[in-house]
Design a protein around this motif. Sequence first.
Motif, PDB file in Angstrom:
ATOM      1  N   PRO A  12     -42.821  35.845 -34.952  1.00 13.13           N
ATOM      2  CA  PRO A  12     -42.165  37.103 -35.347  1.00 13.13           C
ATOM      3  C   PRO A  12     -42.982  38.022 -36.252  1.00 13.13           C
ATOM      4  O   PRO A  12     -42.580  38.331 -37.365  1.00 13.13           O
ATOM      5  N   ASN A  38     -35.981  36.455 -30.058  1.00  9.95           N
ATOM      6  CA  ASN A  38     -36.410  36.868 -31.396  1.00  9.95           C
ATOM      7  C   ASN A  38     -35.796  35.938 -32.437  1.00  9.95           C
ATOM      8  O   ASN A  38     -34.771  35.313 -32.177  1.00  9.95           O
ATOM      9  N   THR A  39     -36.402  35.881 -33.625  1.00  9.06           N
ATOM     10  CA  THR A  39     -35.669  35.271 -34.741  1.00  9.06           C
ATOM     11  C   THR A  39     -34.577  36.276 -35.150  1.00  9.06           C
ATOM     12  O   THR A  39     -34.721  37.480 -34.910  1.00  9.06           O
ATOM     13  N   GLU A  40     -33.529  35.754 -35.757  1.00  9.42           N
ATOM     14  CA  GLU A  40     -32.425  36.649 -36.168  1.00  9.42           C
ATOM     15  C   GLU A  40     -32.941  37.740 -37.103  1.00  9.42           C
ATOM     16  O   GLU A  40     -32.565  38.905 -36.994  1.00  9.42           O
ATOM     17  N   TYR A  41     -33.824  37.349 -38.012  1.00 11.91           N
ATOM     18  CA  TYR A  41     -34.351  38.298 -39.004  1.00 11.91           C
ATOM     19  C   TYR A  41     -35.158  39.404 -38.326  1.00 11.91           C
ATOM     20  O   TYR A  41     -34.969  40.581 -38.583  1.00 11.91           O
ATOM     21  N   THR A  60     -31.258  35.278 -29.831  1.00  6.40           N
ATOM     22  CA  THR A  60     -31.863  34.995 -31.146  1.00  6.40           C
ATOM     23  C   THR A  60     -31.595  33.556 -31.574  1.00  6.40           C
ATOM     24  O   THR A  60     -30.631  32.923 -31.143  1.00  6.40           O
ATOM     25  N   PRO A  62     -32.105  31.292 -35.583  1.00  9.30           N
ATOM     26  CA  PRO A  62     -32.516  31.456 -36.989  1.00  9.30           C
ATOM     27  C   PRO A  62     -33.928  30.902 -37.219  1.00  9.30           C
ATOM     28  O   PRO A  62     -34.353  29.969 -36.539  1.00  9.30           O
ATOM     29  N   ASP A  63     -34.635  31.501 -38.195  1.00 11.74           N
ATOM     30  CA  ASP A  63     -35.979  30.985 -38.517  1.00 11.74           C
ATOM     31  C   ASP A  63     -35.942  29.959 -39.642  1.00 11.74           C
ATOM     32  O   ASP A  63     -36.978  29.419 -40.038  1.00 11.74           O
ATOM     33  N   ARG A  71     -41.349  36.595 -45.810  1.00  5.61           N
ATOM     34  CA  ARG A  71     -41.836  36.187 -44.482  1.00  5.61           C
ATOM     35  C   ARG A  71     -43.291  36.571 -44.231  1.00  5.61           C
ATOM     36  O   ARG A  71     -43.848  36.225 -43.198  1.00  5.61           O
ATOM     37  N   ILE A  81     -40.021  27.704 -39.210  1.00  7.42           N
ATOM     38  CA  ILE A  81     -39.693  27.855 -37.780  1.00  7.42           C
ATOM     39  C   ILE A  81     -39.827  26.509 -37.061  1.00  7.42           C
ATOM     40  O   ILE A  81     -38.954  26.103 -36.284  1.00  7.42           O
ATOM     41  N   MET A  85     -36.312  25.635 -35.309  1.00  9.58           N
ATOM     42  CA  MET A  85     -36.004  26.148 -33.972  1.00  9.58           C
ATOM     43  C   MET A  85     -36.092  25.129 -32.828  1.00  9.58           C
ATOM     44  O   MET A  85     -35.301  25.215 -31.886  1.00  9.58           O
TER      45      MET A  85
END
Length: 440
Positions: A12, A38-41, A60, A62-63, A71, A81, A85
């Motif tokens: 990301p 994607n990551t949520e962020y 999405t 979460p990371d 980050r 991650i 993940m």
Amino acid sequence: MGIPHFLVIPYPIQGHVNPLMQLSHLLSKHGCKITFLNTEYSHKKTNKNEQNQQTINFVTLPDGLEPEDDRSDHKKAIFSIIRTMPSLLPKLIEDVNNLDVENKISCIVVTFNMGWALEVGHKLGIKGVLLWTSSAITLAYCYSIPKLIDDGIIDSVGIPTKEQEIQLSPNMPKIDTANFPWRAHDQILFDHILQETQTMKLGHWWLCNTTYNLEHATFSISPKFLPIGPLMSNDHSNKSSFWQEDTTCLDWLDQHPPQSVIYVSFGSLAVMDQNQFKELALGLDLLNKPFLWIVRPSNDNKVNYAYPEEFHGTKGKIVGWAPQEKILNHPSIACFISHCGWNSTIEGLYGSVPFLCWPFAGDQFVNKSYICDVWKVGLELDKDENGLITKGELRKKVDQLLGDEEIKERSLKLKELTLENIVEGGQSSKNLQNFINWAK
């Protein structure tokens, strides 16, 4: 047999999300189905018009970091991650597949640092591919780390055993061992790169955002290398941006004559100290030429630098973030003062803009060698004894570059050669078609 369905998973950061987004749009044009993870962020940060595109399905996970975590600390981000993940991915794949049982996910495409997803896919019987977002030569060096250790060129933590220039194969450019892509990493990150290059072998192809003619000697290193670049959005719209783009700079550029404006941008990650920032500001004043300068805000949209009191900037325009591909294709741009990140390098070549090279980290030093020594379409900015690029050095090199007709001619020639790859029947287009046929 359904159509190929790609699950694409970028690390990301802007420099990974963009090329993977451009590849996704290309694959989608060829009738493939795309699910973009994607990551949520990072999904919250991405511009919304991108997410409204009907051709790509966004999902999405979460990371594993808290919202307030930094980050830009890549060690922290990568390992969070990797902890978070992989265990969540099989369920996500199952959910996506349940929505369209005719066209289940048939191939996972990752960028570097996301190799864990190739392992998950491998266990589930889904084939995998790496999209390498830097130069092919950087991939070749990372791939060759075990050999470099065996040959005594670097030690077990990646540090060169002596100062020298080496070549991986006879026709490849020489690289100073001080400029290896992992040069500033500590042992934990170096071990991660070593582990990741092993994991990458699960990828059937290593797709590269480059062309055969730009780096021809490198492709002999492994048959997995597949150049499919330059990954450009023909309408320049298929870009994801983590910051709001200021498009007023395009109207501003329209008011300037051809090849008159100096463009200054150091990408989405590079950070300079306050002294160097001050020197750059005064140098831009000293040029007495129009300039467009990108001063990127931090995550909370503040600028972390103070402009020197004696800086006027009357001939320039300063913006926080801008549509770089459009800028580099604008006729009023005269040269590009760049950190030499690979995406910026490819975009500069595509716009036939000469470079002033100011590398900061990682692969940027290798890219600088290409620009200055191999393709000869730019000059390097030299630091003084205090490690600063002075305002005088800036003016001297800008004058030298703008007066060099041969560099301008080579830039135009290189643009033509690069574009030949992505037209129908070009080498990169054929490679992409072969890749899609393989995925089918």
